[in-house]
Design an enzyme around this catalytic site. Structure first.
Site, PDB file in Angstrom:
ATOM      1  N   ASP A   1      50.288  48.227  28.244  1.00  0.00           N
ATOM      2  CA  ASP A   1      51.224  47.532  27.363  1.00  0.00           C
ATOM      3  C   ASP A   1      52.620  48.124  27.580  1.00  0.00           C
ATOM      4  O   ASP A   1      52.762  49.283  27.983  1.00  0.00           O
ATOM      5  CB  ASP A   1      50.801  47.710  25.896  1.00  0.00           C
TER       6      ASP A   1
ATOM      7  N   ASN B   1      45.681  39.476  28.588  1.00  0.00           N
ATOM      8  CA  ASN B   1      46.115  39.043  27.254  1.00  0.00           C
ATOM      9  C   ASN B   1      47.627  39.132  27.040  1.00  0.00           C
ATOM     10  O   ASN B   1      48.175  38.328  26.289  1.00  0.00           O
ATOM     11  CB  ASN B   1      45.378  39.897  26.206  1.00  0.00           C
TER      12      ASN B   1
ATOM     13  N   TYR C   1      56.737  28.133  28.325  1.00  0.00           N
ATOM     14  CA  TYR C   1      55.455  28.603  27.774  1.00  0.00           C
ATOM     15  C   TYR C   1      54.363  27.571  28.055  1.00  0.00           C
ATOM     16  O   TYR C   1      53.270  27.905  28.496  1.00  0.00           O
ATOM     17  CB  TYR C   1      55.617  28.843  26.269  1.00  0.00           C
TER      18      TYR C   1
ATOM     19  N   LYS D   1      51.142  28.493  30.370  1.00  0.00           N
ATOM     20  CA  LYS D   1      49.787  28.480  29.790  1.00  0.00           C
ATOM     21  C   LYS D   1      48.942  27.362  30.401  1.00  0.00           C
ATOM     22  O   LYS D   1      47.736  27.518  30.588  1.00  0.00           O
ATOM     23  CB  LYS D   1      49.855  28.362  28.270  1.00  0.00           C
TER      24      LYS D   1
ATOM     25  N   THR E   1      50.049  37.134  14.248  1.00  0.00           N
ATOM     26  CA  THR E   1      50.309  38.370  14.997  1.00  0.00           C
ATOM     27  C   THR E   1      51.817  38.611  14.978  1.00  0.00           C
ATOM     28  O   THR E   1      52.569  37.816  14.415  1.00  0.00           O
ATOM     29  CB  THR E   1      49.863  38.252  16.480  1.00  0.00           C
TER      30      THR E   1
HETATM   31  N1  LIG Z   1      49.704  34.418  18.146  1.00  0.00           N
HETATM   32  C1  LIG Z   1      49.482  33.169  18.499  1.00  0.00           C
HETATM   33  O1  LIG Z   1      49.637  32.228  17.700  1.00  0.00           O
HETATM   34  C2  LIG Z   1      49.001  32.858  19.903  1.00  0.00           C
HETATM   35  C3  LIG Z   1      48.528  31.576  20.153  1.00  0.00           C
HETATM   36  C4  LIG Z   1      48.072  31.256  21.414  1.00  0.00           C
HETATM   37  C5  LIG Z   1      48.084  32.204  22.415  1.00  0.00           C
HETATM   38  N2  LIG Z   1      48.558  33.442  22.160  1.00  0.00           N
HETATM   39  C6  LIG Z   1      48.554  34.399  23.262  1.00  0.00           C
HETATM   40  O2  LIG Z   1      47.845  35.544  22.882  1.00  0.00           O
HETATM   41  C7  LIG Z   1      48.293  36.657  23.661  1.00  0.00           C
HETATM   42  C8  LIG Z   1      48.534  37.852  22.749  1.00  0.00           C
HETATM   43  O3  LIG Z   1      49.579  37.537  21.858  1.00  0.00           O
HETATM   44  P1  LIG Z   1      49.623  38.032  20.340  1.00  0.00           P
HETATM   45  O4  LIG Z   1      49.779  36.831  19.511  1.00  0.00           O
HETATM   46  O5  LIG Z   1      48.517  38.972  20.075  1.00  0.00           O
HETATM   47  O6  LIG Z   1      51.050  38.746  20.340  1.00  0.00           O
HETATM   48  P2  LIG Z   1      51.534  40.259  20.049  1.00  0.00           P
HETATM   49  O7  LIG Z   1      53.006  40.227  20.197  1.00  0.00           O
HETATM   50  O8  LIG Z   1      50.949  40.753  18.770  1.00  0.00           O
HETATM   51  O9  LIG Z   1      50.883  41.071  21.253  1.00  0.00           O
HETATM   52  C9  LIG Z   1      51.327  40.932  22.585  1.00  0.00           C
HETATM   53  C10 LIG Z   1      51.281  42.293  23.242  1.00  0.00           C
HETATM   54  O10 LIG Z   1      51.668  42.111  24.619  1.00  0.00           O
HETATM   55  C11 LIG Z   1      52.584  43.137  24.957  1.00  0.00           C
HETATM   56  N3  LIG Z   1      53.444  42.672  26.040  1.00  0.00           N
HETATM   57  C12 LIG Z   1      54.404  41.707  25.995  1.00  0.00           C
HETATM   58  N4  LIG Z   1      54.999  41.600  27.199  1.00  0.00           N
HETATM   59  C13 LIG Z   1      54.400  42.498  28.020  1.00  0.00           C
HETATM   60  C14 LIG Z   1      54.578  42.860  29.369  1.00  0.00           C
HETATM   61  N5  LIG Z   1      55.514  42.289  30.131  1.00  0.00           N
HETATM   62  N6  LIG Z   1      53.791  43.826  29.885  1.00  0.00           N
HETATM   63  C15 LIG Z   1      52.855  44.443  29.110  1.00  0.00           C
HETATM   64  N7  LIG Z   1      52.656  44.151  27.824  1.00  0.00           N
HETATM   65  C16 LIG Z   1      53.415  43.187  27.273  1.00  0.00           C
HETATM   66  C17 LIG Z   1      53.365  43.403  23.671  1.00  0.00           C
HETATM   67  O11 LIG Z   1      53.988  44.687  23.700  1.00  0.00           O
HETATM   68  C18 LIG Z   1      52.275  43.286  22.629  1.00  0.00           C
HETATM   69  O12 LIG Z   1      51.637  44.530  22.392  1.00  0.00           O
HETATM   70  C19 LIG Z   1      49.531  36.172  24.409  1.00  0.00           C
HETATM   71  O13 LIG Z   1      49.181  35.837  25.747  1.00  0.00           O
HETATM   72  C20 LIG Z   1      49.923  34.922  23.651  1.00  0.00           C
HETATM   73  O14 LIG Z   1      50.646  34.002  24.446  1.00  0.00           O
HETATM   74  C21 LIG Z   1      49.005  33.808  20.922  1.00  0.00           C
END
Ligand SMILES: NC(=O)c1ccc[n+]([C@@H]2O[C@H](COP(=O)([O-])OP(=O)(O)OC[C@H]3O[C@@H](n4cnc5c(N)ncnc54)[C@H](O)[C@@H]3O)[C@@H](O)[C@H]2O)c1
Length: 265
Positions: free
Chosen positions: A39, A90, A156, A160, A191
């Site tokens: 991360d 992720n 995005y 995706k 989140t």
């Molecule tokens: N939260 C939602 O509604 C949602 C919906 C659909 C998909 N997602 C996907 O779920 C995944 C996780 O997102 P989340 O909602 O848990 O968000 P979050 O912000 O809580 O967690 C994302 C994590 O990724 C890390 N990160 C970001 N860019 C990075 C990089 N370049 N290198 C390494 N680490 C990096 C961040 O530091 C963070 O710890 C993502 O791929 C997001 O697109 C989230």
């Protein structure tokens, strides 16, 4: 709930310091897995190691948009825990909300790099180690934004959507290696990524189009991820699994019954 279905298994979870990634790490560890977290957010990663213990979790700072970082992350997992069986791609970021005309080329490139290139980098670096163990499982975190368009979400949506179809391609190529590759498409999940929605007071409006009328919890997505990573999903590969409270079950049509009742039949 303790279980040892992942005993002896090693996973890498990118973006594991927060949200869906962190919930996935916690669930894998509860079930006996050793996990390397990669991360950008170092303090959160170190805090997770302290919370779960260094025998179960290790952390390495990593930018998933950088291939050398990702390669070093996989190598670190193998050095720390002796091999690699599971990869959860992720880590991800959102984008600014605007039309393509207003989006800068730099933002487009960064979103594609973090949300899409990262999946390629992860698989390219991890699969050779999985082959050494004669099998493995990859779970890519896509999104329902990879299944349809959203207003102003151009980069995005593109990233995706590509993760969804790339998952199928990976599944085909690596079935012969006994490596399963699946994707999860979460809907709206509470989140850090979506925290601004609550702060701005727009959640009631946003959850109107979700039949379950609420956001998902990170743990609810982690359960699906961990299932796909487990032997319980042994005949699943190339599957795109939606967890969205019913949001994409809709045709998008208005509730005709409610509309008719409002206009007095
Ligand atoms: N939260 C939602 O509604 C949602 C919906 C659909 C998909 N997602 C996907 O779920 C995944 C996780 O997102 P989340 O909602 O848990 O968000 P979050 O912000 O809580 O967690 C994302 C994590 O990724 C890390 N990160 C970001 N860019 C990075 C990089 N370049 N290198 C390494 N680490 C990096 C961040 O530091 C963070 O710890 C993502 O791929 C997001 O697109 C989230």
């Amino acid at each position: 709930m303790m279980s040892d279905q992942f005993k002896g298994k090693v996973a890498v979870v990118t973006g594991g310091a927060s949200g869906i990634g962190r919930a996935t790490v916690e669930r894998l560890v509860t079930q006996g897995c050793q996990v390397m977290v990669g991360d950008l957010h170092e303090p959160a990663g170190q805090a997770l190691v302290e919370a779960l213990g260094p025998d179960h979790v290790a952390f390495r700072r990593c930018d998933v948009a950088n291939f050398e970082d990702v390669q070093a992350l996989m190598q670190a997992a193998v050095s720390a825990f002796g091999g690699l069986d599971i990869l959860v791609n992720n880590a991800g970021m959102g984008s600014e909300i605007c039309t393509s005309v207003d989006l800068s080329p730099e933002t487009w490139r960064r979103v594609i790099a973090v949300d899409l290139d990262s999946v390629f980098f992860g698989c390219k670096a991890a699969i050779p180690f999985m082959r050494q163990r004669h099998g493995g499982a990859v779970v890519n975190i896509a999104s329902i934004s990879g299944l349809g368009g959203d207003y102003g979400f151009n980069a995005y949506n593109a990233a995706k959507g590509a993760v969804v179809n790339y998952t199928r391609s990976l599944a085909m190529d690596h079935a012969v290696d006994h490596i399963r590759v699946n994707a999860v498409c979460p809907g709206l999940v509470a989140t850090r990524l979506t925290a601004f929605m609550e702060k701005k007071g727009i959640l009631p409006e946003l959850t109107k189009t979700i039949p379950m009328k609420r956001m998902g919890r990170a743990e609810e997505i982690a359960k699906v991820v961990v299932f796909l990573a487990s032997d319980d999903a042994s005949y699943m590969t190339g599957s795109i699994v939606v967890a969205d409270g019913g949001q994409t079950a809709s045709t998008g049509n208005t509730d005709l019954g409610a509309l008719m009742a409002r206009v007095g039949q």
